[in-house]
Design a protein around this motif. Structure first.
Motif, PDB file in Angstrom:
ATOM      1  N   GLU A   1       1.054-136.360 -12.719  1.00  0.00           N
ATOM      2  CA  GLU A   1       0.450-136.788 -13.987  1.00  0.00           C
ATOM      3  C   GLU A   1      -0.953-137.360 -13.774  1.00  0.00           C
ATOM      4  O   GLU A   1      -1.706-137.571 -14.725  1.00  0.00           O
ATOM      5  N   PHE A   2      -1.257-137.688 -12.518  1.00  0.00           N
ATOM      6  CA  PHE A   2      -2.572-138.244 -12.199  1.00  0.00           C
ATOM      7  C   PHE A   2      -3.340-137.310 -11.247  1.00  0.00           C
ATOM      8  O   PHE A   2      -4.284-137.735 -10.600  1.00  0.00           O
ATOM      9  N   GLN A   3      -2.873-136.051 -11.131  1.00  0.00           N
ATOM     10  CA  GLN A   3      -3.484-135.091 -10.211  1.00  0.00           C
ATOM     11  C   GLN A   3      -3.600-135.733  -8.826  1.00  0.00           C
ATOM     12  O   GLN A   3      -2.584-136.169  -8.281  1.00  0.00           O
ATOM     13  N   ASP A   4      -4.805-135.812  -8.242  1.00  0.00           N
ATOM     14  CA  ASP A   4      -4.930-136.407  -6.911  1.00  0.00           C
ATOM     15  C   ASP A   4      -5.490-137.833  -6.960  1.00  0.00           C
ATOM     16  O   ASP A   4      -6.008-138.330  -5.958  1.00  0.00           O
ATOM     17  N   CYS A   5      -5.388-138.471  -8.115  1.00  0.00           N
ATOM     18  CA  CYS A   5      -5.904-139.831  -8.274  1.00  0.00           C
ATOM     19  C   CYS A   5      -4.787-140.857  -8.050  1.00  0.00           C
ATOM     20  O   CYS A   5      -3.605-140.531  -8.062  1.00  0.00           O
ATOM     21  N   ILE A   6      -5.207-142.106  -7.857  1.00  0.00           N
ATOM     22  CA  ILE A   6      -4.268-143.211  -7.644  1.00  0.00           C
ATOM     23  C   ILE A   6      -4.736-144.408  -8.469  1.00  0.00           C
ATOM     24  O   ILE A   6      -5.924-144.718  -8.492  1.00  0.00           O
ATOM     25  N   ILE A   7      -3.777-145.075  -9.116  1.00  0.00           N
ATOM     26  CA  ILE A   7      -4.071-146.335  -9.812  1.00  0.00           C
ATOM     27  C   ILE A   7      -3.184-147.418  -9.212  1.00  0.00           C
ATOM     28  O   ILE A   7      -1.971-147.229  -9.098  1.00  0.00           O
ATOM     29  N   LEU A   8      -3.786-148.545  -8.817  1.00  0.00           N
ATOM     30  CA  LEU A   8      -3.030-149.700  -8.339  1.00  0.00           C
ATOM     31  C   LEU A   8      -3.189-150.831  -9.350  1.00  0.00           C
ATOM     32  O   LEU A   8      -4.321-151.222  -9.661  1.00  0.00           O
ATOM     33  N   VAL A   9      -2.072-151.342  -9.847  1.00  0.00           N
ATOM     34  CA  VAL A   9      -2.140-152.397 -10.869  1.00  0.00           C
ATOM     35  C   VAL A   9      -1.616-153.700 -10.286  1.00  0.00           C
ATOM     36  O   VAL A   9      -0.473-153.778  -9.834  1.00  0.00           O
TER      37      VAL A   9
END
Lengths: 298, 298, 298
Positions: free
Chosen positions: C40-48
């Motif tokens: 759902e985020f392709q090759d990206c990363i989100i850190l919360v």
């Protein structure tokens, strides 16, 4: 209103002026609008009247210059630059009133002043407002006249939305979220762009407000044809404009993720993006008159 | 289909043609689609088959010209312009059949006709459809062949989405909202772009449909690699294309606010954007065959 | 980290490296983040982390070259090209280590190697990492240093979001959906762009991290002024940058359909987009220190 500095990205003062104006005058308006402003809308304002079907977009910002290093200047938007133009602003050391200098060979921009200015200071044209019986002349008629048109329209507005946007002169950046909010909240997807266009061989001063059939972008024909029929039936003087270049807040409507229809409708000016922008008063009158009809009939 | 005028912004006639075609033929199709059209989609159409995982985008619009002032013309998209090309259209005084004139020195465009045309009138290439045993030749194969490919794909389609978009040739403006709607409604974020590409030193007519590894934009490698593996396993003739320029409906997928994967897959044509676009029939056949496989296996 | 190939569109290897790094190190971090990654985020990363108010964007991708036909190369993003630069990659026949060739007359790009490479193969600069007491030098400091800064920031982060994006060097394509997701899920609309800028006459190595007042786009003045006040009060060395060109992940924030405020803050490098990018270690230190203060106080 032309004296209030509002270069793209730093529209705060004009936003506050418009909000104050709305607060002071809405009691005299036909309908009291719902006022949407504040940090969720950055420096933009949305006024919602009744049950809206159409939204009018007027951009608050203007062109100008940013101080770079030494005495260098960088453009905000696309201002005309001529040596000797008077520029004003403010930095940590106080008010600024300096002169623009254009290098004859390189075209590089700088300023002539008794001291160095802070990095990042914005400069705008000094406002020399001139009015005759038939014309108004000043810097920033683009787009203070579009804002004026939108505010005058508010007086009689029953159903409709009036939007004051930011960054139009420099890459855009507010209409995308304003358009999304309006479409998702009110289901509105018809737009009129209250902005100023150019005098050309095909669009002459005094011949009425210009309805643009296209600029660098092409609006949906079916929507523009409806507007042309209403304008023809109204008897209000107007001209048809066809250009291959230029753009407006409509760029963000066209490219956004909602199915907006849009049409640019505005008085033509000469000396575009200079301190000497000039507009024929009759074209301003027909602009307001046409907006009053369209916002009812669309 | 190449005879129906549909310059970007004025696709209505082709939209109506496709809607009628779908109504008339869907009874013979393997699966009856859900048809999404109407004002919420402007002049676009979405067909939803079964439980879709992948969407095919084919743009309806074509290049052309807009009448400006006097006898001047402005381009719609990027048509090739040569003096003598036959242009057709319609204005308030009736049907138009005129000739394009290109100024030798300035490159300025105008028309040669016995009367002046209305401002804002759209002109398109006169359609001279030529077919041989091995080729089809006409204006607007880009993108009537992409539309044809999408409609033929519908015949056997079980699960998938077919989209007919607008404005592709002139700045885009519909795929952003179509992509948002499809992603939010169906969770689909795999796309194939059913459009026509160029014959070049690396992509030759008759060698099969071209799978584009990149144009001015770069699709996500992981997705394109899956497509290459399926294509290789299928045995269908195809060529790999690598360009540094050019674009398609994929621009709006790439830049939109949903995580779409996309790949441009289309037959190559020669004489691009002229009245003489020519495509090898074998490439059209392999295009359809590859879409039939991909829509199943992706 | 500079040795991991991650040309725009093919960031997978670096994505996996960052995910592994986060898994291995988060136990030592002040706060354990929520990790958002996957298709759902392709090759990206989100850190919360915690209750975020501000998001830091660092792009994973780099510039490079794509193999076209014959020995031709096409640029990925805007790499500097000089004959003799060593390029590495991999295709179906194995590892590649070749030389870049620039045609003196046409500027056309090609490679010098003992065999032909597969169409669509990506090549990146060979990494020659050089470190002195005061500097680091390598290809791809832009933006591995921005990624490094973001990962080091994670160690002490209590409340905030760290985003690793793709395609920044080649037209963008991930920040639009990342920004939408973050705004809609967490209500966050303040951004810091953790990226590398240029040494110029106004921004010198060793003088501290650069706070950009503008590049080709102009951030909202009110937000940048808050950042300047916090930076001034912190005593951390920093410089003010003013440019008329250049861009970053902020382009997509500015043009997206959410009211993001953004500011580019990064160490300056010399020999931009070459194999010899060089950064002063003091500027990297002040970059991290300033991010640590800003993420708390904004």
């Amino acid at each position: 209103m032309c004296q209030i500095p509002a270069p793209a990205g730093h529209e705060t003062q004009l936003t506050e002026f418009v909000l104050r104006y709305v607060q002071q005058h809405q009691a005299q308006w036909h309908t009291a609008p719902k006022i949407l402003a504040g940090s969720e809308f950055q420096d933009c304002i949305i006024l919602v009247f009744g049950r809206p079907r159409t939204a009018v977009f007027a951009h608050l910002d203007s062109i100008g210059f940013t101080v770079r290093y030494g005495r260098q200047l960088v453009r905000i938007g696309g201002p005309v630059a001529e040596t000797g133009y008077r520029l004003v602003g403010e930095d940590s050391q106080g008010a600024i009133d300096c002169l623009l200098v254009v290098d004859d060979h390189t075209g590089a921009l700088s300023y002539d002043y008794h001291r160095d200015l802070d990095r990042g200071t914005e400069l705008t044209f000094y406002c020399d407002f001139r009015e005759t019986e038939t014309t108004v002349q000043s810097c920033y008629l683009d787009n203070r006249l579009g804002v004026w048109n939108a505010l005058r329209l508010c007086e009689t507005l029953e159903h409709g939305i009036v939007v004051f946007s930011c960054w139009e002169e420099h890459g855009g950046g507010s209409v995308a979220y304003l358009a999304k909010y309006i479409y998702e909240t009110y289901g509105v997807r018809q737009a009129l762009i209250s902005d100023i266009t150019w005098v050309t061989e095909g669009v002459q001063p005094g011949q009425g407000v210009a309805i643009s059939l296209r600029d660098s972008l092409i609006p949906r024909r079916a929507y523009v044809d409806r507007i042309r029929r209403i304008a023809a039936a109204s008897g209000i003087p107007h001209q048809l404009e066809v250009e291959g270049s230029g753009g407006s807040d409509a760029k963000e409507l066209q490219h956004g993720a909602q199915p907006w229809d849009w049409c640019f409708i505005g008085a033509p000016e000469d000396n575009v993006h200079s301190p000497d922008e000039i507009v024929d008063k009759r074209d301003v009158e027909s602009m307001l008159a046409l907006y009053q009809v369209l916002i009812k009939e669309l």
